[in-house]
Design an enzyme around this catalytic site. Structure first.
Site, PDB file in Angstrom:
ATOM      1  N   ARG A   1     -15.171 -20.619 -17.438  1.00 58.62           N
ATOM      2  CA  ARG A   1     -16.132 -19.999 -18.027  1.00 58.62           C
ATOM      3  C   ARG A   1     -15.805 -19.999 -19.689  1.00 58.62           C
ATOM      4  O   ARG A   1     -16.661 -20.261 -20.248  1.00 58.62           O
ATOM      5  CB  ARG A   1     -16.401 -18.650 -17.684  1.00 58.62           C
ATOM      6  CG  ARG A   1     -16.970 -18.469 -16.298  1.00 58.62           C
ATOM      7  CD  ARG A   1     -17.490 -17.113 -15.875  1.00 58.62           C
ATOM      8  NE  ARG A   1     -18.687 -16.842 -16.439  1.00 58.62           N
ATOM      9  CZ  ARG A   1     -18.620 -15.977 -17.628  1.00 58.62           C
ATOM     10  NH1 ARG A   1     -17.543 -15.170 -17.913  1.00 58.62           N
ATOM     11  NH2 ARG A   1     -19.813 -15.813 -18.098  1.00 58.62           N
TER      12      ARG A   1
ATOM     13  N   CYS B   1      -4.306 -30.120 -20.609  1.00 58.41           N
ATOM     14  CA  CYS B   1      -4.653 -30.741 -21.809  1.00 58.41           C
ATOM     15  C   CYS B   1      -5.902 -31.354 -22.159  1.00 58.41           C
ATOM     16  O   CYS B   1      -6.481 -32.285 -22.238  1.00 58.41           O
ATOM     17  CB  CYS B   1      -3.830 -32.177 -21.530  1.00 58.41           C
ATOM     18  SG  CYS B   1      -4.272 -33.184 -20.141  1.00 58.41           S
TER      19      CYS B   1
END
Ligand SMILES: Cc1ncc(COP(=O)(O)O)c(C=O)c1O
Length: 398
Positions: free
Chosen positions: A298, A328
């Site tokens: 979210r 990453c």
């Protein structure tokens, strides 16, 4: 129940849910109807972990499923097909075939094309498909644009005029039984006004149809009630229900609701461990934790705010942190600019109100395993989903 004990036993990241809060949240909405005829169809998309679905079923909840796979989970959790509404904007032919062959409470249809596809399947199978038509009321839910679904520019539902025309055709389509008008204008809605207006529109159209001879059984007002992620006041379950009943009562139609977030979000925390701390700028540090967008999407997906708190009370002086995940991607930020007692690797933090659209949206990006989930009930806790392993992932591959 000390979260540190659970983290020590199960590892991190781990979702921890409170059965008592789930029950309280469900009952707060259910009891607010004060006898007015209704059914709560818990929106499984918010969190469909089997034990959570079973707990809600045991409270008397019905289900809103958004895919045939959520229907499978609902049935495994004990929901009868007649207690399931099937929603969703892109139901595949295989999903529709399966849905029509079950006696679902309703297939909530999103377009004229989908209605025709349902009809063709029902005719071929010699069945009558129970359908609801989802309206696109062109109402702004005043929520985040990514979770607002009620505007004309959104992909959901059928505009009101088109719906009227479509509904006229139903009289001469014996393989279809229109049971309801459906509306859902978005999620994390914190103003009652759009919900009230959508309810008035759906109820008004339902009555128009009833007068024209359509045997409508109920009006489906969707979900969408928001929760307080940041401590600001939001409408209570009672205020929400009385606003909706206020719009529908004079027509006497039973109400179906599809709440997800309002039940599950406050019942869960995501517990994570700090793995590294490093300088960011003159006034703040990065705190890198072992949960990120793979466990709780979210914040990265729509800049959502979740309170983040240390699990152990600390007298350490406060420091400003950018709390980030291990993935990453630079968007893998769980909390921006947070003041917390000074953190060190190994410390535990709890990300609050993570019970809805948390584990349900988790992914395997970076081959990260789906997190473990724990349910706390009556002073005890148990694992309701073990942590995934890389072998679980590779079991699907050749
Ligand atoms: C059709 C439908 N019903 C119910 C819900 C549940 O919404 P919420 O979790 O905001 O109550 C959603 C989610 O957006 C939905 O699309």
């Amino acid at each position: 129940m000390p979260l540190a004990d659970i983290a020590a036993a199960v590892g991190t990241p781990v979702y921890v849910y409170s059965a008592a809060t789930l029950r309280d949240r469900y009952r707060a909405i259910d009891e607010a109807f004060d006898g007015y005829p209704h059914a709560l169809h818990y929106a499984l998309k918010a969190n469909s972990t089997l034990a959570i679905a079973r707990l809600l079923r045991a409270l008397g909840s019905s289900a809103d499923a958004n895919s045939i796979w959520e229907i499978d989970v609902a049935r495994k959790a004990g929901f009868e097909p007649s207690h399931i509404v099937f929603t969703g904007v892109g139901k595949s032919p295989e999903e529709l075939e399966c849905a029509v062959s079950l006696p679902l409470k309703a297939i909530n249809v999103e377009s004229a094309g989908e209605l025709a596809r349902v009809e063709a399947i029902a005719a071929r199978l010699g069945r009558t498909a129970r359908v609801a038509i989802r309206l696109n009321p062109d109402i702004d839910a005043q929520s985040h644009p990514h979770i607002s679904t009620g505007l004309k520019i959104n992909k959901f539902g059928v505009p009101v005029d088109e719906a009227r025309a479509l509904l006229q055709t139903l009289k001469s389509r014996p393989s279809l039984a229109l049971v309801a008008v459906h509306v859902h204008v978005g999620s994390q809605i914190t103003s009652l006004d759009p919900l009230r207006r959508a309810a008035a529109l759906a109820a008004g159209l339902s009555v128009e149809l009833r007068r024209a001879g359509a045997p409508l059984e109920y009006v489906d007002l969707g979900g969408g009630l928001g929760v307080s992620y940041d401590g600001r006041e939001v409408p209570s379950g009672r205020e929400y229900v009385s606003a909706l009943v206020g719009e529908v009562r004079r027509f006497g139609l039973p109400i179906v609701l599809e709440p997800g977030r309002a039940i599950a979000a406050p019942a869960g925390v995501l517990v994570a461990r700090v793995v590294d701390v490093k300088p960011r700028d003159d006034t703040s540090d990065f705190a890198i934790i072992d949960a990120g967008m793979t466990e709780l999407l979210r914040p990265a997906l729509y800049n959502a705010f979740h309170r983040i708190e240390p699990v152990s009370i600390s007298a350490a002086p406060e420091r400003r942190y950018e709390i980030v995940g291990p993935v990453c991607e630079s968007s893998d930020v769980v909390g921006r600019d947070r003041l917390l007692p000074r953190l060190a690797p190994g410390d535990l933090v709890a990300i609050r109100d993570a019970g809805a659209y948390g584990s349900a949206m988790a992914s395997n990006y970076n081959r990260r395993p789906l997190p473990a989930e724990v349910l706390v009930e009556d002073g005890e806790w148990r694992v309701i989903r073990r942590r995934q392993t890389v072998d679980d992932q590779l079991a699907l591959e050749t």
